[in-house]
Motif scaffolding. Structure first.
Motif, PDB file in Angstrom:
ATOM      1  N   ILE A   1      11.994   9.224 -11.180  1.00 47.20           N
ATOM      2  CA  ILE A   1      11.993   8.267 -10.488  1.00 47.20           C
ATOM      3  C   ILE A   1      10.812   7.394 -10.658  1.00 47.20           C
ATOM      4  O   ILE A   1      10.876   5.701 -10.487  1.00 47.20           O
ATOM      5  N   VAL A   2       9.545   8.048 -11.122  1.00 49.21           N
ATOM      6  CA  VAL A   2       8.305   8.201 -10.496  1.00 49.21           C
ATOM      7  C   VAL A   2       7.887   6.690 -12.505  1.00 49.21           C
ATOM      8  O   VAL A   2       7.610   5.970 -11.758  1.00 49.21           O
ATOM      9  N   SER A   3       8.749   7.409 -13.457  1.00 48.38           N
ATOM     10  CA  SER A   3       8.673   6.321 -14.475  1.00 48.38           C
ATOM     11  C   SER A   3       9.404   5.636 -14.387  1.00 48.38           C
ATOM     12  O   SER A   3       9.876   4.081 -15.305  1.00 48.38           O
ATOM     13  N   MET A   4      10.465   5.183 -13.357  1.00 41.81           N
ATOM     14  CA  MET A   4      11.552   3.836 -13.479  1.00 41.81           C
ATOM     15  C   MET A   4      10.766   2.427 -14.160  1.00 41.81           C
ATOM     16  O   MET A   4       9.443   2.507 -12.805  1.00 41.81           O
TER      17      MET A   4
ATOM     18  N   LYS B   1       1.371  -1.410  -0.131  1.00 41.96           N
ATOM     19  CA  LYS B   1      -0.166  -0.255  -0.230  1.00 41.96           C
ATOM     20  C   LYS B   1       1.038   1.112   0.487  1.00 41.96           C
ATOM     21  O   LYS B   1       0.832   2.213  -0.204  1.00 41.96           O
ATOM     22  N   VAL B   2       2.476   1.535   0.815  1.00 39.76           N
ATOM     23  CA  VAL B   2       2.714   2.391   0.912  1.00 39.76           C
ATOM     24  C   VAL B   2       3.681   2.883  -0.056  1.00 39.76           C
ATOM     25  O   VAL B   2       3.735   3.485  -0.935  1.00 39.76           O
ATOM     26  N   MET B   3       4.461   1.475  -0.544  1.00 41.76           N
ATOM     27  CA  MET B   3       4.803   1.841  -1.685  1.00 41.76           C
ATOM     28  C   MET B   3       3.716   2.396  -3.311  1.00 41.76           C
ATOM     29  O   MET B   3       4.870   2.685  -4.136  1.00 41.76           O
ATOM     30  N   LYS B   4       2.935   2.013  -3.897  1.00 39.00           N
ATOM     31  CA  LYS B   4       1.932   1.934  -4.307  1.00 39.00           C
ATOM     32  C   LYS B   4       1.651   3.655  -4.562  1.00 39.00           C
ATOM     33  O   LYS B   4       0.458   4.623  -4.694  1.00 39.00           O
ATOM     34  N   GLY B   5       1.647   4.511  -3.070  1.00 36.21           N
ATOM     35  CA  GLY B   5       1.418   5.349  -3.299  1.00 36.21           C
ATOM     36  C   GLY B   5       2.452   6.619  -3.750  1.00 36.21           C
ATOM     37  O   GLY B   5       3.111   6.456  -4.234  1.00 36.21           O
ATOM     38  N   LYS B   6       1.594   8.187  -3.841  1.00 30.26           N
ATOM     39  CA  LYS B   6       2.466   8.180  -4.992  1.00 30.26           C
ATOM     40  C   LYS B   6       3.080   9.703  -4.065  1.00 30.26           C
ATOM     41  O   LYS B   6       2.741   9.914  -3.070  1.00 30.26           O
ATOM     42  N   PRO B   7       4.987   9.632  -4.469  1.00 32.17           N
ATOM     43  CA  PRO B   7       5.549  10.077  -3.557  1.00 32.17           C
ATOM     44  C   PRO B   7       6.377  11.471  -4.342  1.00 32.17           C
ATOM     45  O   PRO B   7       5.455  12.656  -4.470  1.00 32.17           O
ATOM     46  N   SER B   8       6.628  12.293  -3.046  1.00 28.52           N
ATOM     47  CA  SER B   8       7.417  13.228  -2.467  1.00 28.52           C
ATOM     48  C   SER B   8       8.518  13.938  -2.981  1.00 28.52           C
ATOM     49  O   SER B   8       9.376  12.413  -2.748  1.00 28.52           O
ATOM     50  N   MET B   9       9.193  14.605  -3.015  1.00 25.58           N
ATOM     51  CA  MET B   9      10.714  14.516  -2.717  1.00 25.58           C
ATOM     52  C   MET B   9      10.943  15.886  -3.311  1.00 25.58           C
ATOM     53  O   MET B   9      10.301  16.916  -3.243  1.00 25.58           O
ATOM     54  N   ALA B  10      12.610  16.077  -2.055  1.00 25.88           N
ATOM     55  CA  ALA B  10      13.029  17.223  -2.246  1.00 25.88           C
ATOM     56  C   ALA B  10      14.211  16.840  -2.056  1.00 25.88           C
ATOM     57  O   ALA B  10      14.607  16.144  -1.574  1.00 25.88           O
ATOM     58  N   SER B  11      14.828  18.067  -2.357  1.00 27.57           N
ATOM     59  CA  SER B  11      16.400  18.022  -2.867  1.00 27.57           C
ATOM     60  C   SER B  11      17.484  18.876  -2.625  1.00 27.57           C
ATOM     61  O   SER B  11      16.933  19.625  -3.015  1.00 27.57           O
ATOM     62  N   ILE B  12      18.687  19.003  -2.203  1.00 30.69           N
ATOM     63  CA  ILE B  12      18.754  20.136  -1.315  1.00 30.69           C
ATOM     64  C   ILE B  12      21.095  20.008  -1.981  1.00 30.69           C
ATOM     65  O   ILE B  12      21.405  19.056  -1.897  1.00 30.69           O
ATOM     66  N   GLY B  13      21.613  20.735  -2.949  1.00 29.57           N
ATOM     67  CA  GLY B  13      22.886  20.936  -3.155  1.00 29.57           C
ATOM     68  C   GLY B  13      22.951  20.834  -4.349  1.00 29.57           C
ATOM     69  O   GLY B  13      21.975  22.418  -5.072  1.00 29.57           O
TER      70      GLY B  13
END
Length: 454
Positions: free
Chosen positions: A451-454, A428-440
């Motif tokens: 990532i989603v399209s992998m 259930k969790v892995m099928k959820g829609k993801p969010s992402m944050a990145s710094i650098g």
């Protein structure tokens, strides 16, 4: 207030042992002297919990469901201001009197906040607890919020904000909440720059009167008799007993935040909606999945030998750190992974780690589950060797469940999770829609859609 890339989200308490130089007592004697958790609910709804473990240091914590998620656009950042107001003058004591008398006996009085709770703590040698409890009660229930003191100590909030800007791990966690939630859980633990200095006496008093309610408060004591603590709380904690408003749920949304800076070390986090603490079975299952994936290195200066760490090491020869992230709130949560690595390698690092997460979630084994159960229990017990951690666990449990949970019941809940239970929650969790944050330096950091399209 610092933030970490991972969090032990155990919900349990244990009876702390008192160590001495004497020979170990017989089993029968130990059973008679077992330190138990005692709980009393007062007529106004305030819950008092105490563990008398004969420790030389007494610790008292006041936990209030009045954290950053209850802020509005008008008073944004007010909980940050409140935690900096702890120790300022009250209607009964001056700032000098509180500081002198608490520190004179080697004690401390602190305040912290989470997205859901405000936490005030007092600690001192147990002989001085009775004389210092008054300062804790006054700080929580009788603040003065004198305008000149608030103005004089504005620099402390400014320093907090500047330190936050230098803490890239804290920025990552804040960004993940900001992009993942719509509603109170998206609120930051830090005051935005445009709100610094705007919280005056009236604003602070209004927030305290509206949210510091006895029905949303728990007083926890370690190293103090329950009867003594209950008697003191009844006489000195004069709280507003008004009706508590229901918490407005925060909706999980999918989004992405990218923060460019000049560091060669990139931080990235990818999360989906986790589970709330109210759903105990799913929460324990997700904790187990977190331990299967890996909670970061367990040894100093070590890259770790977890499943995700191995995947990252195969993807890049440069040093990296990978940690499964699992945070639960009263109505929602975050589950995912955080990665720190060299900017040039972030594309293959993130894709390797996320790919391994998907692979593991589809091929869970009984052997993995049993190993995770041992790891989770060990993490709980090692963390709770600290009385301060024990104090927090009891406080948060009492706020979330209305009581402090029993250690044996929590261990039984872990043992009761089957491979089928784990697979259902993980899927259930892995099928959820993801969010992402990145710094650098993000020139080689993939976007969320990649990532989603992998």
């Amino acid at each position: 207030m610092s933030a970490k890339l991972h969090k032990i989200s155990g919900l349990l308490n244990c009876s702390k042992r008192a160590f001495s130089a004497k020979a170990a007592p017989k089993i029968a004697d130990r059973q008679q002297t077992t330190r138990v958790v005692k709980q009393t609910k007062l007529a106004n709804g305030l819950l008092v919990v105490a563990v008398e473990n004969d420790a030389p240091i007494s610790r008292i914590g006041v936990y209030i469901r009045a954290g950053a998620r209850f802020e509005t656009s008008e008073n944004l950042g007010i909980t940050h201001c409140l935690r900096n107001c702890a120790g300022l003058s009250t209607t009964n004591s001056t700032i000098f009197g509180i500081t002198r008398n608490v520190e004179h006996v080697g004690g401390f009085l602190t305040a912290t906040n989470t997205r859901e709770d405000m936490v005030y703590k007092l600690g001192n040698i147990r002989d001085f607890t009775s004389q210092n409890l008054g300062y804790l009660a006054d700080t929580v229930t009788r603040p003065a919020f004198k305008p000149w003191e608030i103005k004089d100590f504005k620099y402390r909030m400014e320093m907090d904000c500047e330190r936050f800007k230098l803490n890239r791990e804290a920025q990552l966690i804040e960004s993940l909440h900001k992009v993942s939630f719509r509603g109170g859980l998206s609120n930051s633990l830090y005051t935005p720059d445009f709100k610094l200095g705007t919280h005056d006496h009236n604003t602070l008093m209004e927030y305290v009167m509206s949210n510091y309610l006895s029905s949303r408060m728990v007083v926890v004591g370690i190293g103090i008799d329950c009867g003594t603590l209950v008697d003191y709380v009844e006489r000195n904690f004069t709280m507003n007993s008004g009706e508590s408003k229901p918490i407005s749920p925060s909706k999980f949304i999918s989004g992405e935040i990218r923060v460019d800076d000049d560091s060669d070390i990139c931080l990235a986090g990818i999360v989906t909606e986790g589970v709330s603490v109210k759903n105990s079975k799913d929460m324990v299952s997700l904790c187990l999945f977190q331990h299967i994936l890996g909670c970061g290195p367990r040894m100093k200066y070590n890259e770790g030998v977890s499943i995700l760490s191995k995947a990252a090491k195969q993807a890049s020869e440069k040093p990296s750190t990978v940690t499964a992230l699992n945070i639960s709130y009263s109505d929602s949560g975050l589950f995912g992974v955080t990665v720190a690595g060299h900017a040039n390698d972030m594309d293959k690092l993130l894709k390797a780690v996320v790919g391994k997460m998907k692979e593991v979630s589809k091929s869970l084994k009984e052997e993995d589950l049993q190993k995770a159960k041992l790891s989770l229990k060990a993490s709980w017990h090692m963390a709770l060797e600290s009385d301060d951690t024990l104090l927090d666990e009891i406080g948060y449990q009492a706020l979330n469940f209305g009581e402090a949970l029993n250690l044996h019941d929590m261990e039984a809940a872990v043992d009761g999770i089957t491979l089928k239970d784990l697979s259902a929650v993980t899927s259930k969790v892995m099928k959820g829609k993801p969010s992402m944050a990145s710094i650098g330096k993000l020139h080689n950091t993939p976007y969320l859609e990649d990532i989603v399209s992998m």
